[in-house]
Design an enzyme around this catalytic site. Structure first.
Site, PDB file in Angstrom:
ATOM      1  N   ASN A   8       0.868  -1.188   0.000  1.00 39.21           N
ATOM      2  CA  ASN A   8       0.000   0.000   0.000  1.00 39.21           C
ATOM      3  C   ASN A   8       0.901   1.233   0.000  1.00 39.21           C
ATOM      4  O   ASN A   8       1.464   1.593   1.031  1.00 39.21           O
ATOM      5  CB  ASN A   8      -0.900  -0.028   1.247  1.00 39.21           C
ATOM      6  CG  ASN A   8      -1.783   1.210   1.348  1.00 39.21           C
ATOM      7  OD1 ASN A   8      -1.826   2.028   0.425  1.00 39.21           O
ATOM      8  ND2 ASN A   8      -2.481   1.349   2.468  1.00 39.21           N
ATOM      9  N   LYS A  10       0.011   4.199  -0.282  1.00 44.19           N
ATOM     10  CA  LYS A  10      -0.705   5.368   0.245  1.00 44.19           C
ATOM     11  C   LYS A  10      -0.516   6.546  -0.728  1.00 44.19           C
ATOM     12  O   LYS A  10      -0.434   6.304  -1.941  1.00 44.19           O
ATOM     13  CB  LYS A  10      -0.245   5.674   1.677  1.00 44.19           C
ATOM     14  CG  LYS A  10      -0.337   4.418   2.564  1.00 44.19           C
ATOM     15  CD  LYS A  10      -0.197   4.676   4.027  1.00 44.19           C
ATOM     16  CE  LYS A  10      -0.315   3.350   4.794  1.00 44.19           C
ATOM     17  NZ  LYS A  10      -0.279   3.512   6.241  1.00 44.19           N
ATOM     18  N   HIS A  93      -9.594   0.998   5.062  1.00 41.89           N
ATOM     19  CA  HIS A  93      -8.327   1.282   5.742  1.00 41.89           C
ATOM     20  C   HIS A  93      -8.602   2.283   6.869  1.00 41.89           C
ATOM     21  O   HIS A  93      -9.433   3.187   6.714  1.00 41.89           O
ATOM     22  CB  HIS A  93      -7.310   1.853   4.749  1.00 41.89           C
ATOM     23  CG  HIS A  93      -5.926   1.896   5.318  1.00 41.89           C
ATOM     24  ND1 HIS A  93      -5.536   2.840   6.234  1.00 41.89           N
ATOM     25  CD2 HIS A  93      -4.865   1.074   5.138  1.00 41.89           C
ATOM     26  CE1 HIS A  93      -4.282   2.612   6.585  1.00 41.89           C
ATOM     27  NE2 HIS A  93      -3.844   1.539   5.937  1.00 41.89           N
ATOM     28  N   GLU A  95      -7.058   4.775   7.848  1.00 40.27           N
ATOM     29  CA  GLU A  95      -6.863   6.181   7.464  1.00 40.27           C
ATOM     30  C   GLU A  95      -8.125   6.728   6.800  1.00 40.27           C
ATOM     31  O   GLU A  95      -8.481   7.893   6.981  1.00 40.27           O
ATOM     32  CB  GLU A  95      -5.631   6.311   6.558  1.00 40.27           C
ATOM     33  CG  GLU A  95      -4.347   6.158   7.367  1.00 40.27           C
ATOM     34  CD  GLU A  95      -3.162   5.602   6.606  1.00 40.27           C
ATOM     35  OE1 GLU A  95      -3.172   5.600   5.364  1.00 40.27           O
ATOM     36  OE2 GLU A  95      -2.205   5.150   7.275  1.00 40.27           O
ATOM     37  N   GLU A 163      -5.285  -4.732  10.792  1.00 40.51           N
ATOM     38  CA  GLU A 163      -4.277  -3.690  10.982  1.00 40.51           C
ATOM     39  C   GLU A 163      -4.584  -2.917  12.261  1.00 40.51           C
ATOM     40  O   GLU A 163      -5.426  -2.001  12.231  1.00 40.51           O
ATOM     41  CB  GLU A 163      -4.282  -2.716   9.809  1.00 40.51           C
ATOM     42  CG  GLU A 163      -3.890  -3.328   8.477  1.00 40.51           C
ATOM     43  CD  GLU A 163      -3.339  -2.281   7.520  1.00 40.51           C
ATOM     44  OE1 GLU A 163      -2.214  -2.442   7.074  1.00 40.51           O
ATOM     45  OE2 GLU A 163      -4.034  -1.282   7.245  1.00 40.51           O
ATOM     46  N   GLY A 169       2.397   2.719  10.853  1.00 42.26           N
ATOM     47  CA  GLY A 169       3.332   3.829  10.678  1.00 42.26           C
ATOM     48  C   GLY A 169       4.013   4.272  11.953  1.00 42.26           C
ATOM     49  O   GLY A 169       4.615   5.344  12.001  1.00 42.26           O
ATOM     50  N   SER A 201       3.397  -1.723  10.592  1.00 41.91           N
ATOM     51  CA  SER A 201       4.852  -1.723  10.802  1.00 41.91           C
ATOM     52  C   SER A 201       5.516  -3.054  10.447  1.00 41.91           C
ATOM     53  O   SER A 201       6.433  -3.504  11.130  1.00 41.91           O
ATOM     54  CB  SER A 201       5.187  -1.306  12.236  1.00 41.91           C
ATOM     55  OG  SER A 201       4.779   0.037  12.457  1.00 41.91           O
TER      56      SER A 201
HETATM   57  P1  13P Z   1       2.999   0.728   7.791  1.00 40.35           P
HETATM   58  O1  13P Z   1       3.538  -0.578   7.235  1.00 40.35           O
HETATM   59  O2  13P Z   1       3.726   1.924   7.282  1.00 40.35           O
HETATM   60  O3  13P Z   1       2.872   0.672   9.268  1.00 40.35           O
HETATM   61  O4  13P Z   1       1.520   0.892   7.219  1.00 40.35           O
HETATM   62  C1  13P Z   1       0.641  -0.176   7.330  1.00 40.35           C
HETATM   63  C2  13P Z   1      -0.544   0.116   6.522  1.00 40.35           C
HETATM   64  O5  13P Z   1      -1.316   1.003   6.831  1.00 40.35           O
HETATM   65  C3  13P Z   1      -0.751  -0.687   5.308  1.00 40.35           C
HETATM   66  O6  13P Z   1      -2.026  -0.505   4.793  1.00 40.35           O
END
Ligand code: 13P
Length: 238
Positions: A8, A10, A93, A95, A163, A169, A201
């Site tokens: 991903n 993002k 997600h 976010e 997640e 992150g 992570s």
């Molecule tokens: P990170 O691997 O940067 O923690 O992000 C995870 C994520 O949100 C994948 O969709």
């Protein structure tokens, strides 16, 4: 066993980035027996499709609208993504749930639209730190899952990504025990064998241990999916 690795990106990337990144990961994407899905921002779909030709990687998206077309300025529909060769779409997600206030009902409707367009829905679920600390992480994630799965769900057209919000992150990964307990509960809940991914992570340092846990069929990778060396190691970690 074959694992599923989803990248991903993002809201990251550029033509310049792809010009160096894709040639660096292409050899591993050509020979891996794992299933790889790369989800770039929409503007890079076409360049990425061209760059991935000859590899086994599939194209994925990070979002879509519920309707197939119409007056929804700025939105992209599931049939449009399918038209471009997209095979999977991330929905729900954290976010998007937090920053864009997407509800379980909206996630469910988007997943149904993705299924109707013949693609795989990657449905994300996960608890926040307060819920984890209160001891209700499993109950709350199961409820979120049940509210986010549309009736069109099958084991062929859906991936579930656990997640934990506090692990995204942050460099804080859920412990192997926390992942095992949650994935066991998710496996019991789904009844049909929907593949279960872990995200939060994931790095080249922890991917092998996470991928070897029971009921972990793959990983959803954010930050480390943008680093060629780390991503290559994750792809070959299982
Ligand atoms: P990170 O691997 O940067 O923690 O992000 C995870 C994520 O949100 C994948 O969709």
């Amino acid at each position: 066993m074959k694992k599923i690795i989803v990248a991903n990106w993002k809201m990251n990337g550029s033509i310049g980035f792809m010009n160096t990144f894709i040639p660096a990961i292409a050899p591993i994407l050509t020979k891996t027996s794992n299933q790889i899905i790369i989800c770039p921002p929409f503007p890079y779909f076409s360049s990425l499709t061209t760059a991935l030709k000859g590899t086994k990687a599939q194209l994925g998206a990070q979002n879509c609208h519920t309707d197939p077309q119409g007056a929804f300025t700025g939105e992209v529909s599931a049939p449009m993504l399918a038209d471009l060769g997209c095979q999977a779409v991330i929905v729900g997600h954290s976010e998007r749930r937090i920053l864009f206030e997407e509800s379980d009902d909206l996630v469910k409707a988007k997943a149904a639209a993705i299924h109707a367009a013949g693609m795989t829905a990657i449905i994300c679920i996960g608890e926040n730190l307060t819920t984890r600390k209160s001891g209700h992480a499993i109950d709350s994630v199961i409820l979120q899952l049940q509210a986010s799965l549309p009736p069109s769900t099958t084991s062929q057209n859906t991936l579930i990504a656990y997640e934990p919000i506090w692990a995204i992150g942050t460099g804080l990964t859920a412990s192997l025990q926390e992942i095992t307990e949650m994935h066991h509960a998710l496996h019991q809940t789904t009844k049909i064998p929907i593949p279960l991914l872990y995200g939060g992570s994931v790095t080249d340092q922890n991917a092998k241990d996470i991928l070897s846990l029971p009921h972990v069929d793959g990983v959803l990778v954010g930050g480390a999916s943008l680093k060629a060396e780390a991503f290559c190691k994750i792809v070959s970690a299982s």
